[in-house]
Scaffold this active site. Structure first.
Site: not given
Length: 141
Positions: A99-101, A105, A107
């Site tokens: 996870q980067t944010v 969410h 994709h």
């Protein structure tokens, strides 16, 4: 019970609030879908919960259902618009899980043979007794 929101507004919270521009695909009472600025392939959409929860583990069952209802709608719309050879649906949690944010969410990525996108991890093949022992540790309620 839903978990806490991230301590700072995320880029997704700012997009949802209209503070930053985005190419919106869909919005309802609980979810927001928009084009990923880093397109893997044309039609790559992110689907986020409006409430700024960090991970899937921080959602109520109803919020998770709402999120994946929108993922389903978006995947069908991507299929109709781009006729891809496949679709990858990817949801990650915490940095060790890619996870980067820190805002939940998913994709939705249209895929084509040879498109260069890869998801690689080591495959282990434990014997059945080990698989059963691992399964016995998981309690789904």
């Amino acid at each position: 019970m839903p978990g806490p929101a991230p301590s700072e507004p995320t880029v997704f919270s700012r997009l949802i609030a209209g503070e930053l521009p985005c190419a919106k695909v869909y919005e309802d009472e609980r979810t927001f879908a928009f084009m990923d600025a880093g397109q893997v392939n044309p039609g790559h959409v992110l689907v986020a919960l409006k409430r700024p929860a960090e991970t899937l583990l921080d959602l109520s069952e109803d919020e998770a259902a709402a999120l994946f209802r929108t993922v389903h709608k978006v995947a069908r719309a991507v299929e109709a618009a781009f006729a891809p050879e496949g679709i990858t649906v990817l949801q990650t949690n915490r940095p060790a899980g890619w996870q980067t944010v820190p805002h939940i969410h998913v994709h939705v990525v249209p895929r084509y043979r040879g498109d260069g996108a890869e998801l690689v991890w080591p495959r282990r093949s434990p014997p059945m007794d080990e698989l059963k022992a691992l399964a016995s540790r998981i309690r789904v309620e």
